[in-house]
Design an enzyme around this catalytic site. Structure first.
Site, PDB file in Angstrom:
ATOM      1  N   LYS A  94      46.502  58.816  -8.858  1.00 28.45           N
ATOM      2  CA  LYS A  94      45.974  57.460  -9.063  1.00 28.45           C
ATOM      3  C   LYS A  94      46.205  56.637  -7.800  1.00 28.45           C
ATOM      4  O   LYS A  94      47.306  56.677  -7.222  1.00 28.45           O
ATOM      5  CB  LYS A  94      46.688  56.820 -10.254  1.00 28.45           C
ATOM      6  N   SER A 169      44.388  51.673 -16.911  1.00 25.98           N
ATOM      7  CA  SER A 169      43.908  51.627 -15.550  1.00 25.98           C
ATOM      8  C   SER A 169      43.903  52.988 -14.842  1.00 25.98           C
ATOM      9  O   SER A 169      43.428  53.069 -13.700  1.00 25.98           O
ATOM     10  CB  SER A 169      44.759  50.655 -14.729  1.00 25.98           C
ATOM     11  N   SER A 193      48.028  52.312 -19.770  1.00 25.22           N
ATOM     12  CA  SER A 193      47.131  52.779 -18.711  1.00 25.22           C
ATOM     13  C   SER A 193      47.118  54.286 -18.500  1.00 25.22           C
ATOM     14  O   SER A 193      46.247  54.792 -17.789  1.00 25.22           O
ATOM     15  CB  SER A 193      47.472  52.081 -17.385  1.00 25.22           C
TER      16      SER A 193
END
Lengths: 486, 64
Positions: A94, A169, A193
């Site tokens: 990420k 996210s 997330s």
């Protein structure tokens, strides 16, 4: 009850079960000489070449360095040298977690020099275990924004329907694993997330106990809430990754020196004697819940019982208060981190991001402390529930992935957050595993959430693996119809 | 002495100004619109059973 392989899927978008590659299978095939790391990396690159742009998966891809690392991995295997559990496996990171290959953008035009510091501790650990970094994955701006087509970054879609959001996210972490552009990924979780995109993309994601995995080298969102965890196709793959991710590091003072078991050793497939408390959270989702959710949830609970678990009804205490406390603490801590840049670079932030961060300035210092007091009350209350049960099962979300049109209607409205059952557990700090458990009527994945006592990830992963031995929702591979979407 | 209660707009403006943030009118309007709901949620944290004398979940270790 045995879960079946049938179920509603979006016609023409899912490959047959068996197309899915798992870390565990790939590792075994590498050691048996049935494949090479170069072949695995090339296969992942080919998937990314096809789907990255339309699905919005990567911020940056490291083709050359990944292939070079794969060649070295194959040479090491050929030499007979001892190799790590992730040796030669394509992984994604990420893009709020730092790596040496390139800058960490946090999907933002607000350049944050603190976000690019070489390999984060978690990336060092993955590499030391032989993992190959394929690239940096899309997210929400600073892990808190919303899909924003006005900025020069990907708008992340779930590969099950390009009209629907991947969730956030850890958006690209979810979609990349679902597609097979990587076999495992790192996500972060402050309010859901890891688990929300895992749910919307139909994969498995583990939010560890707070303090179990070092966060150094990861851009902060909520200092007292942030977690880094593995996202992969299966609970077993999450265990393989977690075996190398877990454990304290002096660079992160919030990590705790609690003994780390070998998580893959816990995967017995047996849940005899395990007590599971069940809360459908229907009282929260209400009429927003997808019609397919409760039947899928009940079938998932039946599958756990079939593996030997004892099932009892429970009710999560202080659900509303602890879910809101997560939000208040997150925004307050994020506002403090971002304030200097909000003052000088307001226009560089995406509109959804700056609106959310500005919201964090509306809480008083007393409110923040009060939320942390509520958090302690919640910890004690949920610990009481865990005197009666070993795990708690709920859905991860009330719906499949929301459409972008729906998101625009919601904005940051409360209704959307009523459909996300994740923030509660960030407040309490317990470990939580999200697992695919079926599909909505229009072919979007639904997800089961299992939560355990602090530092009992081994039991969580054991339960998840046992469940996935009876089901195959996690093995479905989406193949978006690009022409139709275009 | 009678006092006029501040409006939601005034309450929202104050911390934004204090922190040197300059959102657009539209952005401020959205924050103002959400403010009553937000405050109601905050209020529930002060009335939870058992919270009155609880310690906050923050710790400080004097060792660096």
């Amino acid at each position: 009850m045995t879960a079946t392989t049938t179920g509603p899927t979006m016609e023409g978008t899912a490959e047959a079960v068996g197309a899915a590659r798992t870390i565990a299978d790939s590792a075994a095939a590498l050691r048996a000489g049935e494949t090479t790391s170069v072949a695995l990396v090339r296969e992942a690159l080919a998937v990314a070449d096809k789907y990255d742009a339309p699905v919005g998966v990567f911020i940056d891809r490291y083709r050359d360095s990944a292939l070079a690392a794969a060649e070295m991995a194959d040479a090491a295997l050929a030499s007979g040298a001892p190799v790590g559990p992730l040796h030669g496996i394509p992984l994604g990171i990420k893009d709020i977690i730092s790596t040496t290959e390139g800058p960490t953008t946090c999907q933002s035009l607000v350049h944050d020099p603190a976000a690019s510091v070489g390999d984060a501790v978690v990336v060092q650990r993955l590499r030391a275990a032989g993992g190959i970094v394929m690239g940096k994955l899309s997210t929400c701006e600073f892990a808190i924004g919303a899909p924003d087509a006005s900025k020069p970054f990907p708008v992340p879609k779930t590969p099950w329907s390009l009209d629907h959001w991947a969730g956030g996210s850890s958006s690209g972490s979810g979609s990349s694993v679902a597609l097979g552009a990587v076999q495992g990924a790192l996500g972060t979780d402050t309010g859901g997330s890891i688990r929300m995109p895992a749910a919307y993309c139909g994969i498995t994601g583990l939010m560890p106990t707070f303090g179990r995995v070092p966060k150094s080298g990861c851009a902060p969102l909520g200092y007292s809430l942030d977690h880094i965890g593995p996202m992969a196709r299966t609970a077993r793959d999450c265990a393989v990754m977690f075996d190398v991710l877990a454990g304290p590091d002096a660079s992160d003072p919030t990590t705790l020196d609690v003994p780390v078991p070998v998580y893959t050793d816990a995967l017995t497939g047996d849940l005899a004697g395990v007590r599971i408390g069940v809360d459908s959270l229907a009282r929260i989702g209400g009429d927003l819940q997808d019609p397919a959710l409760l039947p899928a949830f009940e079938a998932a609970v039946e599958a756990l019982a079939e593996r030997g678990a004892q099932v009892v009804e429970v009710e999560l205490p202080f659900y509303e208060e602890l879910s809101f406390a997560d939000w208040l603490i997150m925004l307050s801590e994020a506002a403090a981190y971002h304030l200097p840049d909000l003052q000088t670079k307001w226009e560089l932030y995406g509109a959804p991001t700056r609106a959310t961060l500005a919201n964090g300035l509306l809480y008083s210092a007393a409110d923040y402390v009060q939320a942390q007091r509520a958090r302690r009350v919640g910890q004690k209350a949920i610990a009481k529930v865990y005197e009666q049960v070993d795990l708690i099962a709920t859905p991860t979300c009330a719906t499949g992935a929301p459409s972008f049109a729906h998101l625009d209607e919601f904005g940051v409205a409360a209704d959307f957050f009523r459909t996300i059952y994740t923030g509660y557990w960030d407040t309490t700090g317990n470990p939580v595993l999200s697992l695919p458990m079926g599909f909505t009527g229009n072919g979007l994945p639904l997800s089961l959430q299992l939560a355990g006592r602090p530092f009992e990830e081994a039991l969580l992963l054991r339960a998840g693996d046992a469940y996935q031995q009876l089901t195959d929702w996690h093995l479905r591979v989406p193949r978006p119809a690009l022409e139709a979407s275009a | 002495m009678s006092q006029t209660a501040p409006t939601d707009r005034q309450i929202v403006d104050a911390p934004l100004t204090l922190h040197g943030i300059t959102p657009s009118e539209d952005e401020i309007a959205k924050l103002v619109e959400a403010y009553p709901t937000t405050r109601a949620a905050v209020a529930t944290l002060y009335t939870m059973e058992g919270v009155r004398y609880e310690e906050p979940a923050v710790t400080f270790d004097p060792r660096v």
